[in-house]
Write a protein that holds these residues in place. Structure first.
Motif, PDB file in Angstrom:
ATOM      1  N   ILE A 117       0.935  -1.354  -0.125  1.00  0.00           N
ATOM      2  CA  ILE A 117      -0.074   0.181   0.088  1.00  0.00           C
ATOM      3  C   ILE A 117       0.679   1.271  -0.061  1.00  0.00           C
ATOM      4  O   ILE A 117       0.460   1.905  -0.597  1.00  0.00           O
ATOM      5  N   GLY A 118       1.686   1.430   0.808  1.00  0.00           N
ATOM      6  CA  GLY A 118       2.878   2.193   1.119  1.00  0.00           C
ATOM      7  C   GLY A 118       4.009   2.457  -0.390  1.00  0.00           C
ATOM      8  O   GLY A 118       3.680   3.922  -1.019  1.00  0.00           O
ATOM      9  N   THR A 119       4.249   1.570  -1.471  1.00  0.00           N
ATOM     10  CA  THR A 119       4.189   1.578  -2.318  1.00  0.00           C
ATOM     11  C   THR A 119       3.771   2.419  -3.326  1.00  0.00           C
ATOM     12  O   THR A 119       4.077   3.143  -4.054  1.00  0.00           O
ATOM     13  N   ASN A 120       2.395   2.359  -2.712  1.00  0.00           N
ATOM     14  CA  ASN A 120       1.020   2.150  -4.146  1.00  0.00           C
ATOM     15  C   ASN A 120       0.970   4.302  -4.414  1.00  0.00           C
ATOM     16  O   ASN A 120       0.635   4.666  -5.257  1.00  0.00           O
ATOM     17  N   PHE A 121       0.345   4.470  -2.650  1.00  0.00           N
ATOM     18  CA  PHE A 121       0.004   5.476  -2.734  1.00  0.00           C
ATOM     19  C   PHE A 121       1.646   5.909  -2.288  1.00  0.00           C
ATOM     20  O   PHE A 121       1.019   7.220  -2.053  1.00  0.00           O
ATOM     21  N   GLY A 122       2.911   5.705  -2.268  1.00  0.00           N
ATOM     22  CA  GLY A 122       3.973   7.011  -1.845  1.00  0.00           C
ATOM     23  C   GLY A 122       4.081   6.896  -1.022  1.00  0.00           C
ATOM     24  O   GLY A 122       4.292   8.239  -0.209  1.00  0.00           O
ATOM     25  N   ARG A 123       3.807   6.393   0.125  1.00  0.00           N
ATOM     26  CA  ARG A 123       3.575   6.950   1.857  1.00  0.00           C
ATOM     27  C   ARG A 123       4.856   5.684   2.241  1.00  0.00           C
ATOM     28  O   ARG A 123       4.561   4.163   2.227  1.00  0.00           O
ATOM     29  N   SER A 124       5.027   5.939   4.068  1.00  0.00           N
ATOM     30  CA  SER A 124       5.994   5.242   4.284  1.00  0.00           C
ATOM     31  C   SER A 124       5.292   3.734   5.105  1.00  0.00           C
ATOM     32  O   SER A 124       3.774   4.049   5.323  1.00  0.00           O
ATOM     33  N   GLY A 125       5.674   2.999   5.648  1.00  0.00           N
ATOM     34  CA  GLY A 125       4.931   1.835   5.968  1.00  0.00           C
ATOM     35  C   GLY A 125       3.870   2.825   7.182  1.00  0.00           C
ATOM     36  O   GLY A 125       2.836   2.418   7.997  1.00  0.00           O
ATOM     37  N   GLU A 126       4.802   3.189   8.141  1.00  0.00           N
ATOM     38  CA  GLU A 126       4.205   3.515   9.595  1.00  0.00           C
ATOM     39  C   GLU A 126       3.160   4.606   9.193  1.00  0.00           C
ATOM     40  O   GLU A 126       2.682   4.726  10.077  1.00  0.00           O
ATOM     41  N   THR A 127       3.253   5.521   7.704  1.00  0.00           N
ATOM     42  CA  THR A 127       1.865   6.723   7.459  1.00  0.00           C
ATOM     43  C   THR A 127       0.606   5.581   7.265  1.00  0.00           C
ATOM     44  O   THR A 127      -0.692   5.937   7.712  1.00  0.00           O
ATOM     45  N   VAL A 128       1.184   4.725   6.475  1.00  0.00           N
ATOM     46  CA  VAL A 128       0.117   3.239   5.880  1.00  0.00           C
ATOM     47  C   VAL A 128      -0.882   3.008   7.434  1.00  0.00           C
ATOM     48  O   VAL A 128      -2.061   2.811   7.053  1.00  0.00           O
ATOM     49  N   SER A 129       0.030   2.715   8.101  1.00  0.00           N
ATOM     50  CA  SER A 129      -0.887   1.685   9.582  1.00  0.00           C
ATOM     51  C   SER A 129      -1.280   2.725  10.145  1.00  0.00           C
ATOM     52  O   SER A 129      -2.424   2.418  10.932  1.00  0.00           O
ATOM     53  N   ARG A 130      -0.836   4.672  10.375  1.00  0.00           N
ATOM     54  CA  ARG A 130      -0.981   4.806  11.199  1.00  0.00           C
ATOM     55  C   ARG A 130      -3.154   5.095  11.055  1.00  0.00           C
ATOM     56  O   ARG A 130      -3.689   5.400  11.487  1.00  0.00           O
ATOM     57  N   CYS A 131      -2.708   5.716   9.297  1.00  0.00           N
ATOM     58  CA  CYS A 131      -3.655   6.125   8.930  1.00  0.00           C
ATOM     59  C   CYS A 131      -4.689   5.188   8.928  1.00  0.00           C
ATOM     60  O   CYS A 131      -5.921   5.007   8.972  1.00  0.00           O
ATOM     61  N   PHE A 132      -4.862   3.551   8.433  1.00  0.00           N
ATOM     62  CA  PHE A 132      -5.704   2.300   8.936  1.00  0.00           C
ATOM     63  C   PHE A 132      -6.288   3.137   9.701  1.00  0.00           C
ATOM     64  O   PHE A 132      -7.528   1.953  10.214  1.00  0.00           O
ATOM     65  N   ASN A 133      -5.550   3.207  10.972  1.00  0.00           N
ATOM     66  CA  ASN A 133      -6.119   2.902  12.304  1.00  0.00           C
ATOM     67  C   ASN A 133      -7.085   4.268  12.944  1.00  0.00           C
ATOM     68  O   ASN A 133      -7.913   3.676  12.760  1.00  0.00           O
ATOM     69  N   LYS A 134      -6.661   5.119  12.671  1.00  0.00           N
ATOM     70  CA  LYS A 134      -7.418   5.903  11.584  1.00  0.00           C
ATOM     71  C   LYS A 134      -9.059   6.494  11.366  1.00  0.00           C
ATOM     72  O   LYS A 134      -9.684   6.087  11.849  1.00  0.00           O
ATOM     73  N   VAL A 135      -9.091   5.308  10.514  1.00  0.00           N
ATOM     74  CA  VAL A 135      -9.949   5.504   9.743  1.00  0.00           C
ATOM     75  C   VAL A 135     -10.932   4.834   9.940  1.00  0.00           C
ATOM     76  O   VAL A 135     -12.331   4.231  10.359  1.00  0.00           O
ATOM     77  N   LEU A 136     -10.159   3.102  10.512  1.00  0.00           N
ATOM     78  CA  LEU A 136     -10.899   2.502  11.199  1.00  0.00           C
ATOM     79  C   LEU A 136     -11.845   2.466  12.041  1.00  0.00           C
ATOM     80  O   LEU A 136     -13.049   1.713  12.338  1.00  0.00           O
ATOM     81  N   ARG A 137     -11.317   3.539  13.175  1.00  0.00           N
ATOM     82  CA  ARG A 137     -11.986   4.213  14.592  1.00  0.00           C
ATOM     83  C   ARG A 137     -12.957   5.003  13.457  1.00  0.00           C
ATOM     84  O   ARG A 137     -13.988   4.732  14.356  1.00  0.00           O
ATOM     85  N   ALA A 138     -12.923   5.652  12.510  1.00  0.00           N
ATOM     86  CA  ALA A 138     -13.872   7.212  12.378  1.00  0.00           C
ATOM     87  C   ALA A 138     -14.823   5.698  11.817  1.00  0.00           C
ATOM     88  O   ALA A 138     -16.079   5.921  11.386  1.00  0.00           O
ATOM     89  N   ILE A 139     -14.648   4.885  10.955  1.00  0.00           N
ATOM     90  CA  ILE A 139     -15.755   3.624  10.955  1.00  0.00           C
ATOM     91  C   ILE A 139     -16.468   3.190  11.920  1.00  0.00           C
ATOM     92  O   ILE A 139     -17.865   2.546  11.630  1.00  0.00           O
ATOM     93  N   GLY A 140     -16.390   2.773  13.337  1.00  0.00           N
ATOM     94  CA  GLY A 140     -16.273   1.969  14.124  1.00  0.00           C
ATOM     95  C   GLY A 140     -17.833   3.492  14.541  1.00  0.00           C
ATOM     96  O   GLY A 140     -18.326   2.751  15.382  1.00  0.00           O
ATOM     97  N   GLU A 141     -17.044   4.602  14.259  1.00  0.00           N
ATOM     98  CA  GLU A 141     -18.048   4.951  14.907  1.00  0.00           C
ATOM     99  C   GLU A 141     -19.615   5.682  14.474  1.00  0.00           C
ATOM    100  O   GLU A 141     -20.606   6.005  15.050  1.00  0.00           O
ATOM    101  N   LEU A 142     -19.313   4.861  13.238  1.00  0.00           N
ATOM    102  CA  LEU A 142     -20.707   5.406  12.345  1.00  0.00           C
ATOM    103  C   LEU A 142     -21.642   3.710  12.961  1.00  0.00           C
ATOM    104  O   LEU A 142     -22.968   3.429  12.253  1.00  0.00           O
TER     105      LEU A 142
END
Length: 423
Positions: A117-142
């Protein structure tokens, strides 16, 4: 050595020492200045533009959008807009909400690793992991907004259909369990390895007849019996609830009076609907108030007409019960078609995150359903009916009231069926 020589040596040593100190200070100053000049955002504008271009090429056409993030373009933009309006996700200096959500959906849709995912979107692995957990929490709020109890009105699929109306007019959905791949510590694998050769979590869900998930309970071990999972769902404070009738009927039926009085009780139960609403369930859950299973030990793979027709009221009931309850199997099938993280190789997240991912996938499924159908939704005509057997292992106990209700529905269904054939 005379005094003059000593003075010269001391002066020379002091000069050398001062020169070394000046060189060290100058070197540190140069390094500090180099670091300061290196922290600049000007070169990142081009990288940000490249990232946006990559995302746009994937989401501005429905076919590539579906292939990449498993939903249509309009549905995706409605979702990101909803996150912004609710304040659940915000744009950052170098990443918009669309990029954050797209990385999450690409991960769960194809079960991809952070490195890819980081390679495709031009992001570091840490950024991908952090965004994944952030979006997961946001979806859980719905969850409270999108996974809601079903309507108490007669479902559109049932109303007016001679096969199910009026027999199942008080049915509000179907309940079943499915197994989702899980990764757990080695010392816990024996509890999670049940009917499958690999570790799984047992997920129970209630689905209405529009394929919407109305209740989801994930995280149980793969060896857990369906009846135990249902019991846990009913005992939770925020668990599964089924609207029921008054206790007068239960008192009558629980007296276990047979003969002519039983017929009267069936009449009260069925024609006056005192029991209230109910879900269709598999035989493994057992008959209990609010949950109506098929008859045990009755053959399946039947036809209502033509070859291999039904022979009695129990076979007819099981046939129509199965054709209606298949909705929950279609929902699970559509869910796993859309999100390969639920059906492919073992996930690489911690187990609590795996549980949250299952719920998040159900929430996104409901979002897609309300925004319109797509190719991942399995149509009723394409799903093989009566494709499941009635389990006879580990059966739950049955409640007399629901047993009587089931028999009353089957008798009336068979009478109407014979009258129709006679005419």
């Amino acid at each position: 050595m005379d005094k003059k020589t000593k003075v010269i040596v001391c002066v020379a040593a002091a000069h050398i020492l001062l020169s070394m100190m000046a060189m060290i200070i100058h070197s540190r100053k140069r390094k500090r200045n180099a670091r300061r000049t290196g922290i600049t955002y000007a070169p990142m504008h081009e990288r940000d533009r490249t990232r946006i271009e990559y995302l746009n090429t994937k989401i501005w056409r429905d076919d590539t959008c579906i292939n990449m993030i498993r939903m249509k373009r309009a549905c995706f933009f409605h979702l990101t807009k909803h996150f912004r309006e609710r304040g659940l996700l915000q744009d950052t200096i170098h990443m918009c909400v669309e990029q954050q959500v797209a990385m999450f959906l690409n991960t769960v849709g194809h079960n991809l690793r952070n490195r890819l995912i980081g390679t495709n979107f031009g992001r570091s692995g840490e950024t991908v992991s952090r965004c994944f957990n952030k979006v997961l929490r946001a979806i859980g709020e719905l969850r409270g907004e999108l996974i809601r109890p079903p309507s108490l009105d007669t479902p559109t699929k049932i109303a007016g259909n001679y096969r199910w109306d009026p027999y199942f007019k008080d049915c509000i959905g179907a309940i079943d369990g499915t197994h989702v791949r899980a990764t757990v510590p080695r010392d816990m694998e024996h509890a999670f390895r049940g009917r499958k050769s690999y570790a799984t979590q047992n997920v129970m869900a209630a689905v209405d007849f529009d394929l919407r998930f109305t209740y989801v309970l994930a995280g149980w071990e793969g060896t857990a019996h369906d009846a135990n999972v249902l019991r846990d769902a009913l005992e939770r404070v925020d668990g599964l609830r089924v609207p029921q009738g008054n206790s007068f009927t239960y008192l009558l039926v629980n007296d276990n009076v047979y003969g002519i009085m039983t017929i009267i009780y069936i009449y009260i139960l069925y024609y006056h609907c005192i029991l209230g609403k109910f879900y269709l369930v598999d035989a493994g859950y057992g008959a209990k108030p609010g949950f109506l299973p098929p008859f045990r030990g009755v053959r399946y793979h039947l036809n209502e007409w033509g070859n291999n027709p039904v022979q009695n009221e129990k076979e007819l009931f099981n046939l129509r019960h199965s054709s209606l309850r298949v909705t929950v199997e279609r929902a699970f099938g559509s869910l796993k078609r859309r999100f390969k993280i639920l059906d492919d190789a073992s996930p690489f997240f911690p187990f609590p995150t795996q549980v949250d991912i299952v719920v998040a996938c159900c929430i996104i499924h409901n979002w897609v359903i309300q925004d319109g159908s797509d190719e991942f939704i399995i149509q009723d005509s394409n799903w093989p009916s009566n494709s499941h057997a009635t389990s006879l292992v580990g059966q739950a106990s049955e409640h007399a009231a629901m047993v009587a209700l089931r028999q009353g529905i089957a008798d009336q269904m068979w009478t109407d069926h014979q009258n129709y054939n006679g005419n």
